[in-house]
Design a protein around this motif. Structure first.
Motif, PDB file in Angstrom:
ATOM      1  N   ALA A 176       0.807  -1.264  -0.096  1.00 24.43           N
ATOM      2  CA  ALA A 176       0.003   0.001   0.113  1.00 24.43           C
ATOM      3  C   ALA A 176       0.791   1.370   0.029  1.00 24.43           C
ATOM      4  CB  ALA A 176      -0.913  -0.014   1.210  1.00 24.43           C
ATOM      5  N   GLU A 177       1.890   1.312   0.759  1.00 19.79           N
ATOM      6  CA  GLU A 177       2.912   2.472   0.716  1.00 19.79           C
ATOM      7  C   GLU A 177       3.755   2.661  -0.499  1.00 19.79           C
ATOM      8  OE1 GLU A 177       5.171   5.476   2.156  1.00 19.79           O
ATOM      9  OE2 GLU A 177       3.192   4.663   2.960  1.00 19.79           O
ATOM     10  N   ALA A 178       4.031   1.354  -0.967  1.00 20.68           N
ATOM     11  CA  ALA A 178       4.647   1.369  -2.560  1.00 20.68           C
ATOM     12  C   ALA A 178       3.644   1.986  -3.509  1.00 20.68           C
ATOM     13  CB  ALA A 178       5.011   0.043  -3.002  1.00 20.68           C
ATOM     14  N   GLN A 183       1.989   6.615  -6.983  1.00 19.03           N
ATOM     15  CA  GLN A 183       1.109   7.521  -7.410  1.00 19.03           C
ATOM     16  C   GLN A 183       1.440   9.040  -7.236  1.00 19.03           C
ATOM     17  OE1 GLN A 183      -2.433   6.701  -4.741  1.00 19.03           O
ATOM     18  NE2 GLN A 183      -3.028   5.236  -5.847  1.00 19.03           N
ATOM     19  N   GLU A 184       2.284   9.400  -6.128  1.00 15.05           N
ATOM     20  CA  GLU A 184       3.064  10.692  -6.144  1.00 15.05           C
ATOM     21  C   GLU A 184       3.857  10.736  -7.251  1.00 15.05           C
ATOM     22  OE1 GLU A 184       4.631  10.719  -1.976  1.00 15.05           O
ATOM     23  OE2 GLU A 184       2.881  11.152  -1.145  1.00 15.05           O
ATOM     24  N   VAL A 185       4.540   9.875  -7.596  1.00 15.45           N
ATOM     25  CA  VAL A 185       5.675   9.733  -8.776  1.00 15.45           C
ATOM     26  C   VAL A 185       4.754  10.240  -9.805  1.00 15.45           C
ATOM     27  CG1 VAL A 185       7.251   8.731 -10.204  1.00 15.45           C
ATOM     28  CG2 VAL A 185       7.425   8.498  -7.630  1.00 15.45           C
ATOM     29  N   ALA A 186       3.628   9.445 -10.161  1.00 16.69           N
ATOM     30  CA  ALA A 186       3.041   9.898 -11.147  1.00 16.69           C
ATOM     31  C   ALA A 186       2.318  11.150 -11.416  1.00 16.69           C
ATOM     32  CB  ALA A 186       1.539   8.878 -11.413  1.00 16.69           C
ATOM     33  N   MET A 187       1.999  11.664 -10.368  1.00 20.58           N
ATOM     34  CA  MET A 187       1.735  13.187 -10.166  1.00 20.58           C
ATOM     35  C   MET A 187       2.745  14.169 -10.714  1.00 20.58           C
ATOM     36  SD  MET A 187      -0.421  13.479  -6.463  1.00 20.58           S
ATOM     37  CE  MET A 187      -0.551  15.190  -6.654  1.00 20.58           C
ATOM     38  N   PHE A 188       4.021  13.888 -10.163  1.00 17.08           N
ATOM     39  CA  PHE A 188       5.178  14.457 -10.649  1.00 17.08           C
ATOM     40  C   PHE A 188       5.270  14.270 -12.381  1.00 17.08           C
ATOM     41  CE2 PHE A 188       7.701  14.781  -6.847  1.00 17.08           C
ATOM     42  CZ  PHE A 188       8.000  15.947  -6.894  1.00 17.08           C
ATOM     43  N   SER A 189       5.078  13.118 -12.817  1.00 22.66           N
ATOM     44  CA  SER A 189       5.156  12.964 -14.297  1.00 22.66           C
ATOM     45  C   SER A 189       4.057  13.668 -15.070  1.00 22.66           C
ATOM     46  CB  SER A 189       5.046  11.592 -14.520  1.00 22.66           C
ATOM     47  OG  SER A 189       4.108  10.750 -14.226  1.00 22.66           O
ATOM     48  N   ALA A 190       2.977  13.775 -14.478  1.00 25.56           N
ATOM     49  CA  ALA A 190       1.900  14.404 -15.094  1.00 25.56           C
ATOM     50  C   ALA A 190       2.006  15.679 -14.847  1.00 25.56           C
ATOM     51  CB  ALA A 190       0.623  13.870 -14.420  1.00 25.56           C
ATOM     52  N   GLY A 191       2.926  16.542 -14.582  1.00 24.08           N
ATOM     53  CA  GLY A 191       3.121  17.924 -14.634  1.00 24.08           C
ATOM     54  C   GLY A 191       2.327  18.418 -13.020  1.00 24.08           C
ATOM     55  N   ASN A 192       2.033  17.698 -12.228  1.00 24.54           N
ATOM     56  CA  ASN A 192       1.662  18.042 -10.797  1.00 24.54           C
ATOM     57  C   ASN A 192       2.540  18.211  -9.647  1.00 24.54           C
ATOM     58  OD1 ASN A 192      -0.985  18.369 -12.253  1.00 24.54           O
ATOM     59  ND2 ASN A 192      -1.416  16.001 -11.743  1.00 24.54           N
ATOM     60  N   ALA A 193       3.747  18.845 -10.193  1.00 25.78           N
ATOM     61  CA  ALA A 193       4.656  19.016  -9.263  1.00 25.78           C
ATOM     62  C   ALA A 193       4.269  19.920  -7.948  1.00 25.78           C
ATOM     63  CB  ALA A 193       5.984  19.817 -10.078  1.00 25.78           C
ATOM     64  N   ASP A 194       3.425  20.642  -8.357  1.00 30.66           N
ATOM     65  CA  ASP A 194       3.208  21.671  -6.948  1.00 30.66           C
ATOM     66  C   ASP A 194       2.120  20.842  -5.880  1.00 30.66           C
ATOM     67  OD1 ASP A 194       4.275  23.873  -8.190  1.00 30.66           O
ATOM     68  OD2 ASP A 194       2.661  24.745  -8.971  1.00 30.66           O
ATOM     69  N   GLN A 195       1.379  19.945  -6.638  1.00 31.70           N
ATOM     70  CA  GLN A 195       0.442  18.914  -5.703  1.00 31.70           C
ATOM     71  C   GLN A 195       1.327  18.208  -4.861  1.00 31.70           C
ATOM     72  OE1 GLN A 195      -2.155  17.880  -8.968  1.00 31.70           O
ATOM     73  NE2 GLN A 195      -3.832  18.069  -7.219  1.00 31.70           N
ATOM     74  N   ILE A 196       2.437  17.665  -5.506  1.00 23.32           N
ATOM     75  CA  ILE A 196       3.108  16.745  -4.717  1.00 23.32           C
ATOM     76  C   ILE A 196       3.901  17.199  -3.699  1.00 23.32           C
ATOM     77  CG2 ILE A 196       4.941  16.394  -6.456  1.00 23.32           C
ATOM     78  CD1 ILE A 196       3.567  13.610  -4.284  1.00 23.32           C
ATOM     79  N   LEU A 197       4.660  18.461  -4.244  1.00 26.08           N
ATOM     80  CA  LEU A 197       5.489  19.308  -3.099  1.00 26.08           C
ATOM     81  C   LEU A 197       4.292  19.437  -2.030  1.00 26.08           C
ATOM     82  CD1 LEU A 197       8.186  20.407  -2.574  1.00 26.08           C
ATOM     83  CD2 LEU A 197       7.435  22.452  -3.780  1.00 26.08           C
TER      84      LEU A 197
END
Length: 227
Positions: A176-178, A183-197
């Motif tokens: 579950a942690e993985a 999902q957080e990495v996917a957010m980065f790749s989708a251009g959502n760096a601000d969200q993950i940060l």
């Protein structure tokens, strides 16, 4: 079926005698052995991840959990509730105060949970408490009942998991942690760096803070009582 861990009688006796320097009567030995299999206590319910052997802090302010910690600490010296790390040596006790922490939803018979030891506790004059807890064993909840006139506090009986079941539960938590990290990495790749940060900063800012004991998930609607 939730079978009891297959351990030899000698192994259980060795565990019961693990605390050095404390005389052990036959009654104490029997009690210690039984506690490695089954355990009864008030129950704290708040879904969330825990890691075996890794201490974490909570703040109890709900009336039912004020009652829980007061009861759990009642047989122990007053010094155990003054905020200092609990020291068993010279206290006349072989075991730390402990109770069942149900960290999976819904709260029902057959749900997994953990036994946590109270390693440090400060009970304030108004009954609220700051505690540091250490998970020591995985268990299955065998029975759960609401205590009358207690403000929705529940008592439970639990039985220790087999090593295989405990390992499987830890694998599920790791997976579950993985997935969460993926999902957080996917957010980065989708251009959502601000969200993950922002999410990471929230985690960092909350990392040194005590968790509150009434998370939104601590909802009595998720409790299944066995009559």
């Amino acid at each position: 079926d939730n079978d009891v861990e297959e351990e030899s009688v000698q192994t259980l006796i060795d565990k019961a005698l693990a605390v050095d320097g404390v005389p052990c009567t036959c009654k104490q030995l029997f009690s210690s052995v039984v506690q490695h299999l089954r355990f009864r206590s008030p129950i704290f319910y708040m879904p969330g991840p825990v890691s075996m052997g890794e201490s974490f802090g909570l703040h109890f302010f709900e009336p039912r959990y004020r009652l829980l910690i007061a009861e759990v600490l009642a047989p122990y010296p007053v010094a155990f509730r003054r905020g200092d790390p609990i020291q068993l040596e010279g206290s006349g006790h072989r075991n730390y105060p402990k109770f069942i922490y149900a960290n999976h939803s819904p709260l029902e018979r057959g749900a997994p949970a953990v036994i946590v030891e109270v390693r440090q506790c400060l009970i304030n004059p108004n009954g609220t408490a700051d505690v540091f807890l250490c998970p020591t064993a995985y268990v299955w909840i065998e029975d759960i009942r609401e205590r009358p006139n207690s403000g929705a506090m529940y008592d439970a009986r639990a039985i220790r998991m087999t090593e295989e079941s405990a390992a499987a539960l830890e694998r599920q938590a790791a997976e579950a942690e993985a997935r969460r990290m993926a999902q957080e990495v996917a957010m980065f790749s989708a251009g959502n760096a601000d969200q993950i940060l922002f999410a990471l900063l929230q985690q960092l800012n909350g990392g040194d803070q005590m968790e509150e004991s009434d998370e939104d998930s601590d909802d009595d609607d998720n409790v299944v009582v066995v009559d």
